[in-house]
Structure formats: structure tokens, C-alpha cells
Design a protein around this motif. Structure first.
Motif, PDB file in Angstrom:
ATOM      1  N   LEU A  16      21.076   4.489  53.831  1.00  0.00           N
ATOM      2  CA  LEU A  16      20.036   5.482  53.612  1.00  0.00           C
ATOM      3  C   LEU A  16      18.942   5.400  54.670  1.00  0.00           C
ATOM      4  O   LEU A  16      18.455   6.430  55.137  1.00  0.00           O
ATOM      5  CB  LEU A  16      19.443   5.335  52.205  1.00  0.00           C
ATOM      6  N   ARG A  20      17.881   8.523  56.875  1.00  0.00           N
ATOM      7  CA  ARG A  20      16.492   8.996  56.841  1.00  0.00           C
ATOM      8  C   ARG A  20      15.927   9.079  58.266  1.00  0.00           C
ATOM      9  O   ARG A  20      15.258  10.048  58.621  1.00  0.00           O
ATOM     10  CB  ARG A  20      15.629   8.067  55.992  1.00  0.00           C
ATOM     11  N   ARG A  29      11.334  16.411  57.006  1.00  0.00           N
ATOM     12  CA  ARG A  29      10.448  15.545  56.227  1.00  0.00           C
ATOM     13  C   ARG A  29      10.870  15.567  54.762  1.00  0.00           C
ATOM     14  O   ARG A  29      10.980  16.635  54.153  1.00  0.00           O
ATOM     15  CB  ARG A  29       8.993  16.013  56.344  1.00  0.00           C
ATOM     16  N   ALA A  30      11.076  14.389  54.213  1.00  0.00           N
ATOM     17  CA  ALA A  30      11.439  14.272  52.796  1.00  0.00           C
ATOM     18  C   ALA A  30      10.240  14.652  51.937  1.00  0.00           C
ATOM     19  O   ALA A  30       9.108  14.305  52.270  1.00  0.00           O
ATOM     20  CB  ALA A  30      11.892  12.857  52.477  1.00  0.00           C
ATOM     21  N   GLU A  32      10.527  14.038  48.570  1.00  0.00           N
ATOM     22  CA  GLU A  32      10.603  13.044  47.514  1.00  0.00           C
ATOM     23  C   GLU A  32      11.563  11.949  47.948  1.00  0.00           C
ATOM     24  O   GLU A  32      12.662  12.234  48.435  1.00  0.00           O
ATOM     25  CB  GLU A  32      11.102  13.683  46.203  1.00  0.00           C
ATOM     26  N   GLU A  33      11.133  10.716  47.784  1.00  0.00           N
ATOM     27  CA  GLU A  33      11.999   9.577  48.082  1.00  0.00           C
ATOM     28  C   GLU A  33      11.938   8.626  46.906  1.00  0.00           C
ATOM     29  O   GLU A  33      10.853   8.278  46.434  1.00  0.00           O
ATOM     30  CB  GLU A  33      11.571   8.871  49.371  1.00  0.00           C
ATOM     31  N   GLN A  34      13.109   8.253  46.431  1.00  0.00           N
ATOM     32  CA  GLN A  34      13.227   7.270  45.367  1.00  0.00           C
ATOM     33  C   GLN A  34      14.176   6.196  45.877  1.00  0.00           C
ATOM     34  O   GLN A  34      14.824   6.376  46.916  1.00  0.00           O
ATOM     35  CB  GLN A  34      13.803   7.910  44.102  1.00  0.00           C
ATOM     36  N   SER A  38      16.878  10.491  48.853  1.00  0.00           N
ATOM     37  CA  SER A  38      15.796  11.259  49.475  1.00  0.00           C
ATOM     38  C   SER A  38      16.111  12.738  49.306  1.00  0.00           C
ATOM     39  O   SER A  38      17.272  13.144  49.381  1.00  0.00           O
ATOM     40  CB  SER A  38      15.687  10.967  50.976  1.00  0.00           C
ATOM     41  N   TYR A  40      14.989  16.766  50.586  1.00  0.00           N
ATOM     42  CA  TYR A  40      14.342  17.596  51.603  1.00  0.00           C
ATOM     43  C   TYR A  40      14.303  19.029  51.089  1.00  0.00           C
ATOM     44  O   TYR A  40      15.351  19.598  50.766  1.00  0.00           O
ATOM     45  CB  TYR A  40      15.136  17.542  52.921  1.00  0.00           C
ATOM     46  N   GLY A  48      19.859  16.591  49.591  1.00  0.00           N
ATOM     47  CA  GLY A  48      19.656  15.216  49.164  1.00  0.00           C
ATOM     48  C   GLY A  48      20.504  14.259  49.972  1.00  0.00           C
ATOM     49  O   GLY A  48      21.629  14.588  50.362  1.00  0.00           O
TER      50      GLY A  48
END
Length: 142
Positions: A16, A20, A29-30, A32-34, A38, A40, A48
């Protein structure tokens, strides 16, 4: 009736952090990232990036070996110069060149590259399809 649309495309990735970094080098640019994923935001949909083992588990196939499948993701551009610029940026970001952009049999201009996990992207200019000012595609109907 199921709506004719796609709202999320998820790509399984081996590393990942590498993925990324690749998409960041493309200027993405993401939003949300968990841990392990990620997202976009795109025009009306999202992309994702999901670690392969976590994706297999999420699909109910824990331990399965996932591949990239026979799919091509495409970005249509307003002209050939935009295709060439996006191609150069992808290669600089670490993409693997598959086919350099060139005039193609159907009257357009396109090329292909693979991201670090082998997901294939086409960069194309189709003079028969229209893009609006946001890049949204419209295929003419007869």
C-alpha cells in the motif's frame, strides 16, 4: 432494476505504501486513509487501494491469491498533448510502459502503462467522444 453505474473501483495492491506513493506522484490525493486502504475522490465515483490480503478477507476469500484480472482502466484526455503529458508523468512516477501513445486504428490516440501492481491504465484521446470542462465523458448516441 440495477442502476447502470460504477461508484467505486477497488484495486488490490501488494504494498500500500508503494501504491500510495505512485498515485501521489501522479498528483492524486487521498481523501480518506485507513489501515490497509486509501480512497481517492473522482468525478462522481471513487478509487480505492486495498492491501491484497485484506481485500481477499473482505471478499470472504481469506488466504486467496488475488490477481489483477483482465481489465483496463482508462483516462480520456481532451487532446494528444494531454495524453503525452500524462504518459510522461506516469513513467516518471514509476509506471511500466506497455505501449507508448500512438495513433490507433479506430481514429484516436492512445497508450498503455501498468501501475506498480500491474493494473493497466489506458491514456486516450478519442476525437469522437466529448469531454466536458470537468473531464466527464459523453458517448454520442445515434
Amino acid at each position: 432494476m440495477t442502476p447502470q453505474r460504477v461508484t467505486l473501483i477497488t484495486l488490490g495492491v501488494a504494498d500500500l505504501a508503494v501504491s500510495r506513493a505512485f498515485y501521489a506522484a501522479l498528483g492524486w490525493r487521498a481523501v480518506e486513509e485507513q489501515e490497509g486502504v486509501s480512497f481517492y475522490q473522482m468525478d462522481g465515483m471513487a478509487l480505492g487501494l486495498f492491501g491484497l490480503s485484506d481485500l481477499a478477507k473482505d471478499q470472504g476469500r481469506a488466504g486467496a491469491t488475488l490477481g489483477t484480472g483482465a481489465i483496463t482502466l482508462a483516462q480520456n484526455m481532451a487532446d494528444r498533448a494531454e495524453v503525452d503529458a500524462a504518459w510522461a508523468q506516469a513513467l516518471q512516477a514509476g509506471a511500466t510502459a506497455l505501449k507508448a501513445p500512438e495513433a490507433v486504428f479506430w481514429g484516436g490516440y492512445s497508450g498503455y502503462y501498468a501501475d506498480p501492481d500491474g493494473h493497466v491504465w489506458e491514456l486516450a484521446h478519442n476525437p469522437f467522444w466529448q469531454l466536458d470542462e470537468t473531464g466527464r465523458l459523453s458517448i454520442p448516441t445515434p
